[in-house]
Design a protein around this motif. Structure first.
Motif, PDB file in Angstrom:
ATOM      1  N   VAL A  33       0.761  -1.305  -0.057  1.00  0.00           N
ATOM      2  CA  VAL A  33      -0.168  -0.089  -0.068  1.00  0.00           C
ATOM      3  C   VAL A  33       1.080   1.317   0.086  1.00  0.00           C
ATOM      4  O   VAL A  33       1.901   1.252   0.805  1.00  0.00           O
ATOM      5  CB  VAL A  33      -0.977   0.003   1.129  1.00  0.00           C
ATOM      6  N   SER A  34       0.712   2.018  -0.785  1.00  0.00           N
ATOM      7  CA  SER A  34       1.187   3.405  -0.828  1.00  0.00           C
ATOM      8  C   SER A  34       0.425   4.517  -0.582  1.00  0.00           C
ATOM      9  O   SER A  34      -0.590   4.779  -1.225  1.00  0.00           O
ATOM     10  CB  SER A  34       1.876   3.524  -2.278  1.00  0.00           C
ATOM     11  N   ILE A  35       0.897   5.416   0.102  1.00  0.00           N
ATOM     12  CA  ILE A  35       0.093   6.723   0.370  1.00  0.00           C
ATOM     13  C   ILE A  35       0.908   7.972  -0.018  1.00  0.00           C
ATOM     14  O   ILE A  35       2.277   7.973   0.532  1.00  0.00           O
ATOM     15  CB  ILE A  35      -0.355   6.961   1.859  1.00  0.00           C
ATOM     16  N   ASN A  36       0.727   8.560  -1.126  1.00  0.00           N
ATOM     17  CA  ASN A  36       1.459   9.644  -1.464  1.00  0.00           C
ATOM     18  C   ASN A  36       1.606  10.823  -0.732  1.00  0.00           C
ATOM     19  O   ASN A  36       0.221  11.350  -0.411  1.00  0.00           O
ATOM     20  CB  ASN A  36       1.112   9.849  -3.107  1.00  0.00           C
ATOM     21  N   VAL A  37       2.501  11.419  -0.438  1.00  0.00           N
ATOM     22  CA  VAL A  37       2.535  12.633   0.475  1.00  0.00           C
ATOM     23  C   VAL A  37       2.783  13.874  -0.415  1.00  0.00           C
ATOM     24  O   VAL A  37       1.744  14.797  -0.463  1.00  0.00           O
ATOM     25  CB  VAL A  37       3.754  12.597   1.345  1.00  0.00           C
ATOM     26  N   ASP A  38       3.542  13.863  -1.430  1.00  0.00           N
ATOM     27  CA  ASP A  38       3.615  14.950  -2.455  1.00  0.00           C
ATOM     28  C   ASP A  38       4.453  14.177  -3.718  1.00  0.00           C
ATOM     29  O   ASP A  38       4.371  12.931  -3.873  1.00  0.00           O
ATOM     30  CB  ASP A  38       4.571  16.023  -2.161  1.00  0.00           C
ATOM     31  N   SER A  73      -4.512  10.195  -0.654  1.00  0.00           N
ATOM     32  CA  SER A  73      -4.149   9.828  -2.226  1.00  0.00           C
ATOM     33  C   SER A  73      -3.570   8.201  -1.761  1.00  0.00           C
ATOM     34  O   SER A  73      -2.244   8.289  -1.541  1.00  0.00           O
ATOM     35  CB  SER A  73      -3.163  10.777  -2.793  1.00  0.00           C
ATOM     36  N   LEU A  74      -4.169   7.259  -2.142  1.00  0.00           N
ATOM     37  CA  LEU A  74      -3.779   5.907  -1.654  1.00  0.00           C
ATOM     38  C   LEU A  74      -3.819   4.975  -3.056  1.00  0.00           C
ATOM     39  O   LEU A  74      -4.708   4.953  -3.883  1.00  0.00           O
ATOM     40  CB  LEU A  74      -4.787   5.406  -0.842  1.00  0.00           C
ATOM     41  N   GLU A  75      -2.795   4.269  -3.124  1.00  0.00           N
ATOM     42  CA  GLU A  75      -2.555   3.327  -4.069  1.00  0.00           C
ATOM     43  C   GLU A  75      -2.294   1.837  -3.465  1.00  0.00           C
ATOM     44  O   GLU A  75      -1.495   1.863  -2.319  1.00  0.00           O
ATOM     45  CB  GLU A  75      -1.593   3.633  -5.244  1.00  0.00           C
ATOM     46  N   ILE A  76      -3.019   0.766  -4.128  1.00  0.00           N
ATOM     47  CA  ILE A  76      -2.437  -0.484  -3.944  1.00  0.00           C
ATOM     48  C   ILE A  76      -1.529  -1.087  -5.210  1.00  0.00           C
ATOM     49  O   ILE A  76      -2.177  -1.037  -6.186  1.00  0.00           O
ATOM     50  CB  ILE A  76      -3.418  -1.617  -3.481  1.00  0.00           C
ATOM     51  N   ARG A  77      -0.466  -1.427  -5.034  1.00  0.00           N
ATOM     52  CA  ARG A  77       0.757  -1.872  -6.101  1.00  0.00           C
ATOM     53  C   ARG A  77       0.960  -3.151  -5.962  1.00  0.00           C
ATOM     54  O   ARG A  77       1.226  -3.930  -5.075  1.00  0.00           O
ATOM     55  CB  ARG A  77       1.887  -0.797  -6.178  1.00  0.00           C
ATOM     56  N   TYR A  78       0.943  -3.895  -7.225  1.00  0.00           N
ATOM     57  CA  TYR A  78       1.442  -5.098  -7.231  1.00  0.00           C
ATOM     58  C   TYR A  78       2.972  -5.087  -7.821  1.00  0.00           C
ATOM     59  O   TYR A  78       3.178  -4.368  -8.605  1.00  0.00           O
ATOM     60  CB  TYR A  78       0.780  -5.916  -8.204  1.00  0.00           C
ATOM     61  N   CYS A  79       3.754  -5.805  -7.068  1.00  0.00           N
ATOM     62  CA  CYS A  79       5.338  -6.146  -7.404  1.00  0.00           C
ATOM     63  C   CYS A  79       5.631  -7.249  -7.917  1.00  0.00           C
ATOM     64  O   CYS A  79       4.933  -8.194  -7.449  1.00  0.00           O
ATOM     65  CB  CYS A  79       6.169  -5.560  -6.345  1.00  0.00           C
ATOM     66  N   TYR A  80       6.463  -7.325  -8.792  1.00  0.00           N
ATOM     67  CA  TYR A  80       6.699  -8.667  -9.291  1.00  0.00           C
ATOM     68  C   TYR A  80       8.319  -9.148  -8.872  1.00  0.00           C
ATOM     69  O   TYR A  80       8.932 -10.089  -9.543  1.00  0.00           O
ATOM     70  CB  TYR A  80       6.804  -8.468 -10.995  1.00  0.00           C
ATOM     71  N   GLU A  81       8.569  -8.537  -7.612  1.00  0.00           N
ATOM     72  CA  GLU A  81      10.056  -8.827  -7.044  1.00  0.00           C
ATOM     73  C   GLU A  81       9.668  -8.592  -5.585  1.00  0.00           C
ATOM     74  O   GLU A  81       9.022  -7.862  -5.030  1.00  0.00           O
ATOM     75  CB  GLU A  81      11.121  -7.857  -7.353  1.00  0.00           C
ATOM     76  N   GLY A  89       6.075  -1.122  -9.675  1.00  0.00           N
ATOM     77  CA  GLY A  89       5.076  -1.856  -9.746  1.00  0.00           C
ATOM     78  C   GLY A  89       3.910  -1.568 -10.378  1.00  0.00           C
ATOM     79  O   GLY A  89       3.620  -0.578 -11.087  1.00  0.00           O
ATOM     80  N   GLU A  90       3.035  -2.335 -10.500  1.00  0.00           N
ATOM     81  CA  GLU A  90       1.779  -2.299 -11.265  1.00  0.00           C
ATOM     82  C   GLU A  90       0.551  -1.860 -10.462  1.00  0.00           C
ATOM     83  O   GLU A  90       0.370  -2.314  -9.302  1.00  0.00           O
ATOM     84  CB  GLU A  90       1.313  -3.466 -12.043  1.00  0.00           C
ATOM     85  N   VAL A  91      -0.201  -0.828 -10.800  1.00  0.00           N
ATOM     86  CA  VAL A  91      -1.396  -0.523 -10.007  1.00  0.00           C
ATOM     87  C   VAL A  91      -2.439  -1.294 -10.236  1.00  0.00           C
ATOM     88  O   VAL A  91      -2.989  -1.536 -10.801  1.00  0.00           O
ATOM     89  CB  VAL A  91      -1.752   1.119 -10.467  1.00  0.00           C
ATOM     90  N   GLY A  92      -2.783  -1.801  -8.739  1.00  0.00           N
ATOM     91  CA  GLY A  92      -3.701  -2.467  -8.700  1.00  0.00           C
ATOM     92  C   GLY A  92      -5.200  -1.963  -8.371  1.00  0.00           C
ATOM     93  O   GLY A  92      -6.390  -2.269  -8.664  1.00  0.00           O
ATOM     94  N   GLY A  93      -5.265  -0.753  -7.495  1.00  0.00           N
ATOM     95  CA  GLY A  93      -6.181   0.174  -7.047  1.00  0.00           C
ATOM     96  C   GLY A  93      -5.661   1.411  -6.793  1.00  0.00           C
ATOM     97  O   GLY A  93      -4.677   1.495  -6.247  1.00  0.00           O
ATOM     98  N   LYS A  94      -6.340   2.508  -6.989  1.00  0.00           N
ATOM     99  CA  LYS A  94      -6.133   3.713  -6.675  1.00  0.00           C
ATOM    100  C   LYS A  94      -7.437   4.784  -6.283  1.00  0.00           C
ATOM    101  O   LYS A  94      -8.439   4.368  -6.883  1.00  0.00           O
ATOM    102  CB  LYS A  94      -5.448   4.457  -7.772  1.00  0.00           C
ATOM    103  N   LEU A  95      -7.248   5.543  -5.532  1.00  0.00           N
ATOM    104  CA  LEU A  95      -8.163   6.277  -4.993  1.00  0.00           C
ATOM    105  C   LEU A  95      -7.627   7.572  -4.167  1.00  0.00           C
ATOM    106  O   LEU A  95      -6.856   7.630  -3.854  1.00  0.00           O
ATOM    107  CB  LEU A  95      -9.505   5.592  -3.873  1.00  0.00           C
ATOM    108  N   LYS A  96      -8.635   8.588  -3.988  1.00  0.00           N
ATOM    109  CA  LYS A  96      -8.437   9.712  -3.205  1.00  0.00           C
ATOM    110  C   LYS A  96      -9.780  10.172  -2.548  1.00  0.00           C
ATOM    111  O   LYS A  96     -10.912   9.865  -3.083  1.00  0.00           O
ATOM    112  CB  LYS A  96      -8.177  11.093  -4.350  1.00  0.00           C
ATOM    113  N   THR A  97      -9.316  10.681  -1.251  1.00  0.00           N
ATOM    114  CA  THR A  97     -10.677  10.852  -0.489  1.00  0.00           C
ATOM    115  C   THR A  97     -10.176  11.728   0.543  1.00  0.00           C
ATOM    116  O   THR A  97      -9.125  12.127   0.787  1.00  0.00           O
ATOM    117  CB  THR A  97     -11.109   9.528   0.202  1.00  0.00           C
ATOM    118  N   SER A  98     -11.202  12.549   0.914  1.00  0.00           N
ATOM    119  CA  SER A  98     -11.040  13.716   1.992  1.00  0.00           C
ATOM    120  C   SER A  98     -10.778  13.141   3.414  1.00  0.00           C
ATOM    121  O   SER A  98     -11.379  12.081   4.024  1.00  0.00           O
ATOM    122  CB  SER A  98     -11.947  14.786   1.970  1.00  0.00           C
TER     123      SER A  98
END
Length: 1128
Positions: A33-38, A73-81, A89-98
Motif C-alpha cells: 500500500v502506498s500513500i502519496n505525500v507529495d 491519495s492511496l494506491e495498492i500496487r503489485y510488485c513482481y519482485e 510496480g503495477e497499480v491494482g487500485g487507486k483512490l483519493k478521499t478527504s
C-alpha cells in the motif's frame, strides 16, 4: 474537525484489502500500500505475499501530519519482485478521499471502495482516528520516489501492459515490450536489476503469445531461463521465476506437444511447491487446474516406453501428488506400469518389486465402487504375474489370479475391456496349470482365450495377440494330454498371428519363438524335417531381434536347445548336440533372466548331458548348484528358502547326481566338493552369517566390522513366519534383498584381500578334509545313476567304494522295510526275536558297510575302535547304517564283529558342520549342565511320560558336582524357559515328547508345557559356547522326505545353533526303556571325573557305543539302535 491542522495528525489502521484484481493477469510476487505525500515522497507499507483468499490481511498502522497531507491519495500496487524492486510496480487500485470522509466513522472499521472492474469489487478495510497534539517522533517514515529512466520505463511498461490486457490493443503490447526492452538494454549482465528486467519483458511477450499477437515462444522461454539462472536457490524471487518458466513451457507444450517441455515443467513444479506456503496466491495458481494439475494430467497421457527417462518423469510427477491428491492413483498406476515395462526390458528385480509396491498403493486408493478399479487391479496383477515368472513365488501367482478374477467381474459381457481380462486371466491359469497340473485350469484358460479372440475380430488392433495367446494355451494342453488337434490348431493360430504382426512390433520375437516351439513339438511326433528347419530358423530370427541383455533371450536359447536336441535324436548329427549344449550354457548364464527359469534350464541340461554322456555334465551340475544357491539366498525367510528348494522337479537329487557324475568321471575330489555344496544348503546359507572373523579382524578390522554388522542385520531380517500382509511381506523381502546385495559386495571386497580369495566360497577338498582330522568321513552317495561311497581319509586322496548290487530303488525298499520292521518291533515283547530287523541289518552290512570296512581296514589300516563319521545322502539318510550287523558266527563259533564292534561311529549332516564345530571348540567356558523334562505336556499334546522325572533325577546324580547343575521340569518347562536354558548352559539333557513334522520340518518340535519349542526357535539362537546335548525324545534326528539332503531335524538344529556333540533318536523312544541307555551313557561319559577332570563332549560317541553294548540284555534291539551320535 477541532483544533489546528498544524497540531493534529491522523492515525490510519490498514486492516485488509478485499477482492482486488491483478489488471495485467500476471502472477505477482507481492503487493504493498502506498500513500502519496507529495510528488517526491510517499509512505509505503511492507511488501506482502498475496494470499489465495478474496482478501489480504495488512495490519499496518501509519500516522500522518494533516498539515503535510491535505487529503488521502492511496494506491495498492503489485510488485513482481520480493527482493530488490524495479520501479513502483503495477497499480491494482487507486483512490483519493478527504479526511472528513475518513473521520466520519468513529472508531469502527469501514471500507473504502476502489473503482469497480468486471467481476471485482475491490475495497480497503481500515480505521481512522485524529491524534493531537502531533509529535514529529510519532510520524511515518517517508520514502523518496525514485525518478530515473529505468524506473520510469518500467512503470510505463507496466501501465501500457495493463492497457493491452484490458483492451487487447496490440499497439499497447508493442509499447509495453518496447519499454521493457529499453529497461533490459540498460541492465547489462552484471546489473542488479537485470533479472527483473528479463522477467518483465518475458511476461509481456508470453501474454502476447497466448493471445496470438506474438509468435516467438522460444526466445521468450530463453528470457525466463536466464531470469531463473540469476535467481538461484535461496533468492526471494526464485519461486515466482520457477512459476514463470513453468507457465511458458506449459503454453509451448499446449501448442507444440513436445514431451520434453512437460518433463521440465514437472521438475520445475517439484522445486516450486515446497517453496510456496499453503494459502498463498502463488501456491493456488501453481497447484491449480492450469498449473501442476495440467502437467500431471498431460504426463499421465504420455505413452509409456519403460526407459530410464520415462521412470524419472513418473517419479517426479508422483512427487507432485501427495496423499489425498486427486491424481495420485493414476500417477501411481503409470509409475507401476513403467517400472513393469522397464523390468521386462532389463530384468532388474528392484523394478518389479517397486512396481508391485506402488501398484498396491494405487489399488488401495480405489475403493470397490471406483469406476476404474478394474484397470488398477489389472496393472497390479500383471506385475505380480511377472515377478512370479522371474522369482517363482507361488503366492504372487495366486494373488494375481484373484485380482484378475475381480477385474473380470467388473467387466461383464459388453464391457469394452472384457477381452483384456479374459486374456490375462487365461494366461495366469495356464501358468498355474504348468505349476500344479490341475486340468481344469488349462481347460478354463482355453475357454477364456477363445472368448477373448471372439471379442477381438480380424479388424481389432489386438487380434494378432489373441491368436498367439490362444495358441500358447493349446500348446500347453497338447504337452500334457498329447491331443494332436490342439497342436495343429496352435500352429495355424501362430502362423496367422505372425502374419498379422508388424515387423517393428516389440512383441514379435515372442510370436516367432512360440511358433518355433510348436513346430519342434510336431517334429518330434512326425519327424517332418521341414518343421524342425523352420523352427530353428524362426528362433534364430527371434534372437536377432533382441538386444544382448533382453530377458527373453533366455527363453529363445531354451527353445533353440530343444530344437537342436529334437533334431539330434532323429538325425544323430553330433553338431546338433553341441549346438544344444551351447544354448543350454547361454540360457543358464543369461544375467537378466530370473533364477527359476535358468535353474529349470540347467536341470534339463544335466539330464540331457547324462542321457547322451556329454562331457559338459559336470559343468552343468556346477552351474545348477550355484544358481540354486543364489536363488535360495534371495529368500528372506527360512521357510521360504525350503519352499524355493522344493519347487523344481528333479532338483532334490542334484547333489547326489552331481557327486555320482564326478565319481563316474574319476574325479573323487570334485565329487566330495559337489556333494558338500549341494547338501545341507539351508544350514550352509545360515552359517555364512555366523562365520568367525578373527583372522579377518587382524588384517582389516573395518571390513570385519562391516561384514559382522551386515550379517547381524541379515540374520535379524530372516522372518521365520510368513507375513499375511502381502504389502508388508514385499517390503520385508525387498529390504532383505538389498541387505543381501550389500553383504555380497562386502564379501567380494574381502576376497580381494591377500589370503582371503576363497572367503565363504564352497569349500575345496583340502578344506573339507579337515573334517577327517580325527578319523575318516564316509560320504554315502545315493543317486539314480549309481550308489557308492567316498571315504575321506585324514590325509591324502579319497577312496571310492562301489556298491555294485545296490540301486536307488533298493535303498528306497530298505527304507520302507525298516519302517515296517520298527513298527512291528514296537509291539513285541522284549524277549521276542526281531527277525525282520536282523535280516535288514545283515543286508546293510553285507551290501553297504562291509565294502566300506574293507577299505578302512585294508587301505587305510584303521585301527579297531577308531572314530569314523558317516555322512549319508538322499535315501541313505533313512537307513540305520551305524547298526549294520552280520549276525553270523565264525568257524570257531566266535561272533563275527559288527560295525559298532569295530569302530566308534558318529554321523555328521555335512563335512562343513563338523569342521565348524571343531573350530568353535577352541573357545570353551566353565561347564554348566541343565536337565529339561516335560512328562505332563497337557491335553492334546501327547500321552504322559511317566519316567521323565526319574530320568532327570538319574541324570542329575550322574553329572559331576563340579558342573553347575540345574533342572527345569513341570510347569517351569515352558517354551521360553527351555530356550533360555539352552542359551545359558553348555550341556543339556532334554527328556520329553519329540515331534518330527514331515511336511514342514521347521515345525518339528519338543513338546513343552505351554507351547512347542520348534526347530525354528532353536535355529534362530546362536549359542557358540554350547557343547553337548542329549535328546531323550522321539524322532529328533529324522529329516523330511522332500529334502533329505537338507538334513533338517532337531538334532541338526541344535548342532547348528552351537552344540558340538549331540545324541539324537531316529524313531519313537520308549521312555521306560530309554533310561537304561541314559544311565549307561552318563556312567561311561563321566567315569574318569570322580577324582577331578574336565567334562569332554568329544567322548559322547564312545560313551554311546559303550552304553548300547552294555544294555543288550535289558533293551530291545530297536531301542538300542534308535540312539545315534552327531558331531564331534
Amino acid at each position: 474537525m477541532p483544533g489546528s491542522l498544524d497540531s493534529q495528525s491522523i492515525r490510519l489502521e490498514l486492516i485488509r484489502v478485499n477482492d482486488l484484481p491483478v489488471p495485467s493477469g500476471r502472477t505477482p510476487a507481492g503487493f504493498y500500500v502506498s500513500i502519496n505525500v507529495d510528488s517526491s515522497r510517499r509512505w509505503k507499507s511492507p511488501v506482502r505475499v498475496p494470499s489465495s483468499d478474496d482478501f489480504d490481511m495488512l495490519g499496518d498502522t501509519v500516522i500522518l501530519p494533516l498539515r503535510e497531507v491535505p487529503e488521502l491519495s492511496l494506491e495498492i500496487r503489485y510488485c513482481y519482485e520480493l527482493g530488490r524492486m524495479l520501479g513502483s510496480g503495477e497499480v491494482g487500485g487507486k483512490l483519493k478521499t478527504s479526511w472528513a470522509e475518513l473521520l466520519d466513522h468513529g472508531d469502527e472499521p469501514f471500507e473504502l471502495s476502489f473503482p469497480s472492474v468486471p467481476d471485482y469489487h475491490p475495497s480497503l478495510t481500515l480505521k481512522a482516528a485524529v491524534l493531537h497534539p502531533y509529535n514529529d517522533h510519532d510520524g511515518a517514515l517517508f520514502d523518496s520516489i525514485v525518478d530515473c529512466e529505468i524506473a520510469r520505463d518500467t512503470d510505463a511498461g507496466h501501465a501500457r501492459f495493463v492497457e493491452y490486457m484490458t483492451s487487447m490493443t496490440v499497439s499497447y503490447l508493442n509499447d509495453a515490450v518496447e519499454h521493457f526492452q529499453s529497461v533490459l538494454d540498460q541492465c547489462p549482465v552484471d546489473h542488479p536489476d537485470r533479472a527483473s528486467a528479463l522477467a518483465n519483458l518475458a511476461s509481456a511477450r508470453l501474454k502476447g503469445y497466448i493471445q496470438k499477437d506474438l509468435q516467438d515462444i522460444d526466445s521468450t522461454i530463453s528470457l525466463f531461463c536466464e531470469t531463473l539462472a540469476l535467481r538461484p536457490q535461496g533468492h526471494p524471487d526464485q519461486p515466482v521465476s520457477l512459476y514463470y518458466l513453468a507457465e511458458a513451457l506449459t503454453w509451448r507444450y499446449s501448442k507444440e506437444r513436445t514431451a520434453v517441455d512437460l518433463h521440465e515443467c514437472a521438475q520445475l513444479y517439484c522445486k516450486l511447491l515446497p517453496l510456496c506456503p499453503e494459502g498463498t496466491f502463488l501456491r493456488s495458481i501453481a497447484a491449480g487446474a492450469n498449473g501442476v494439475d495440467y502437467v500431471i494430467d498431460k504426463c499421465n497421457n504420455l505413452p509409456t516406453d519403460g526407459s530410464d527417462e520415462d521412470i524419472h518423469l513418473r517419479r517426479i510427477v508422483l512427487q507432485l501428488c501427495p496423499l489425498g491428491h486427486q491424481y495420485r492413483p493414476q500417477v501411481l498406476r503409470k509409475l507401476s506400469w513403467t517400472l513393469y515395462t522397464h523390468f521386462n526390458q532389463r530384468g532388474g528385480i528392484d523394478d518389479i518389486d517397486e512396481s508391485i509396491r506402488v501398484g498396491r498403493e494405487a489399488v488401495s486408493l480405489c475403493p470397490q465402487e471406483h469406476i476404474n478399479r478394474d484397470i488398477y487391479l489389472n496393472t497390479l496383477a500383471v506385475s505380480l504375474r511377472s515377478r512370479f515368472d522371474h522369482q517363482g513365488r507361488s503366492h504372487d501367482l495366486d494373488e494375481a489370479i484373484c485380482l484378475y478374477e475381480e477385474a473380470l467381474r467388473m467387466r461383464p459381457v459388453g464391457h469394452k475391456s472384457r477381452h483384456m481380462s479374459l486374456n490375462t486371466l487365461g494366461g495366469a491359469l495356464r501358468v498355474r496349470f504348468i505349476e500344479r497340473g490341475d486340468v481344469d485350469d488349462i481347460n478354463r484358460a482355453i475357454s477364456l482365450r477363445r472368448e477373448a479372440l471372439m471379442l477381438s475380430p480380424p479388424e481389432h488392433p489386438h487380434h494378432d495377440t489373441k491368436l498367439n495367446n490362444l495358441a500358447i494355451a493349446l500348446k500347453i494342453r497338447y504337452n500334457e494330454l498329447d491331443a494332436s488337434e490342439d497342436l495343429n490348431e496352435a500352429i495355424d493360430l501362430y502362423r496367422e498371428s505372425l502374419r498379422l504382426t508388424r515387423l517393428d512390433d516389440p512383441a514379435r520375437h515372442r510370436h516367432l519363438f512360440n511358433l518355433s516351439s510348436t513346430l519342434t513339438s510336431r517334429f518330434t511326433k512326425t519327424q517332418e524335417n521341414q518343421d524342425i528347419e523352420e523352427a530353428i530358423r524362426l528362433c534364430q530370427e527371434s534372437l536377432e531381434a533382441l538386444p544382448s541383455l533382453h530377458p527373453d533371450r533366455c527363453t529363445n536359447y531354451s527353445w533353440l536347445n530343444t530344437a537342436y536336441l529334437s533334431r539330434y535324436q532323429v538325425q544323430h548329427n553330433p553338431a546338433d548336440l553341441s549346438h544344444a549344449i551351447d544354448h543350454f550354457r547361454l540360457a543358464s548364464g543369461h544375467p537378466t533372466q530370473g533364477f527359476p527359469q535358468r535353474i529349470i534350464g540347467a536341470i534339463n541340461w544335466t539330464r540331457q548331458a547324462e542321457v547322451y554322456q556329454h562331457e559338459s555334465a559336470l559343468e552343468a551340475y556346477q552351474i545348477c548348484l550355484e544358481l540354486f544357491d543364489n536363488h535360495v539366498m534371495t529368500r528372506s525367510s527360512i521357510i521360504s528358502r525350503r519352499e524355493a528348494a522344493t519347487a523344481f522337479y528333479g532338483a532334490q537329487s542334484l547333489p547326489v547326481d552331481a557327486a555320482s557324475c564326478a565319481i563316474r568321471h574319476d574325479n573323487l575330489r570334485q565329487a566330495v566338493e559337489l556333494a558338500e555344496q549341494g547338501r545341507g544348503q539351508q544350514w550352509s546359507l545360515a552359517s555364512r552369517l555366523r562365520t568367525p572373523l578373527e583372522d579377518l579382524e587382524s588384517l582389516s578390522p573395518k571390513l570385519a566390522h562391516k561384514l559382522s554388522e551386515l550379517s547381524k542385520s541379515l540374520s535379524d531380517a530372516q522372518g521365520s513366519a510368513t507375513l499375511t500382509d502381502r504389502a508388508a511381506a514385499d517390503v520385508a523381502a525387498t529390504q532383505y534383498r538389498r541387505l543381501t546385495e550389500q553383504w555380497g559386495a562386502a564379501v567380494a571386497e574381502i576376497r580381494n584381500l591377500k589370503g582371503f580369495s576363497r572367503f565363504l566360497l564352497p569349500p575345496s577338498y583340502e578344506g573339507l578334509q579337515a573334517a577327517a582330522c580325527q578319523g575318516p568321513v564316509i560320504i554315502l552317495v545315493a543317486s539314480q545313476y549309481s550308489c557308492s561311497a567316498i571315504v575321506v581319509p585324514t590325509s591324502g586322496e579319497p577312496y571310492h567304494v562301489s556298491f555294485p548290487s545296490v540301486t536307488l530303488t533298493d535303498l528306497k525298499n530298505f527304507k520302507d522295510r525298516f519302517a515296517r520292521a520298527i513298527r512291528n518291533a514296537s509291539v513285541m515283547g522284549p524277549k521276542q526275536p526281531r527277525n525282520d530287523l536282523i535280516v535288514l541289518l545283515r543286508a546293510v552290512w553285507d551290501e553297504i558297510m562291509l565294502p566300506i570296512v574293507n577299505v578302512l581296514q585294508q587301505s587305510l589300516k584303521l585301527k579297531s575302535h577308531s572314530r569314523i563319521w558317516l555322512c549319508p545322502t538322499a535315501a541313505f539318510t533313512s537307513i540305520p547304517l551305524h547298526a549294520a550287523h552280520p549276525f553270523r558266527t565264525n568257524a570257531d563259533r566266535s561272533r563275527e564283529p559288527c560295525l559298532e564292534d569295530l569302530y566308534i561311529c558318529s554321523y555328521t549332516p555335512t563335512l562343513s558342520a563338523l569342521v565348524r564345530s571343531r573350530q568353535m571348540m577352541k573357545k570353551r567356558v566353565a561347564p554348566s549342565f541343565v536337565t529339561i523334562g516335560q512328562g505332563q505336556p497337557g491335553a492334546g499334546k501327547g500321552k504322559a511320560l511317566l519316567a521323565v522325572d526319574s530320568e532327570l533325577e538319574l541324570v542329575r546324580k550322574l553329572v559331576p558336582a563340579t558342573a553347575n547343575r540345574t533342572t527345569i521340569s513341570g510347569d517351569a518347562a515352558t517354551r521360553a524357559g527351555a530356550l533360555e536354558a539352552l542359551q545359558q548352559n553348555t550341556w543339556v539333557h532334554l527328556a520329553c515328547h519329540g515331534k518330527q513334522d514331515p511336511k514342514q520340518p521347521y515345525d518339528s518340535h519338543f513338546v513343552m508345557r505351554d507351547e512347542p519349542l520348534t526347530l525354528l526357535d532353536i535355529m534362530e539362537k546362536d549359542i557358540p559356547h554350547a557343547e553337548f546335548a542329549f535328546l531323550s525324545a522321539c524322532h529328533t534326528a529324522v529329516g523330511d522326505e522332500k529334502t533329505p539332503d537338507e538334513v533338517i531335524h532337531l538334532a541338526a538344529g541344535l548342532q547348528f545353533s552351537g552344540f558340538k556333540s549331540v545324541v539324537g533318536t531316529l524313531w519313537q523312544v520308549d521312555d521306560a526303556v530309554a533310561k537304561h541307555v541314559v544311565k549307561a551313557f552318563y556312567e561311561n561319559m563321566f567315569e574318569d571325573l570322580e577324582g577331578g577332570g574336565v567334562m569332554d563332549c568329544t567322548k559322547a560317541a564312545w560313551a554311546l557305543n559303550r552304553a548300547t553294548q552294555a544294555v543288550k540284555t535289558k533293551v530291545p534291539l530297536e531301542q538300542r539302535m534308535v540312539f545315534i551320535h552327531i558331531g564331534m
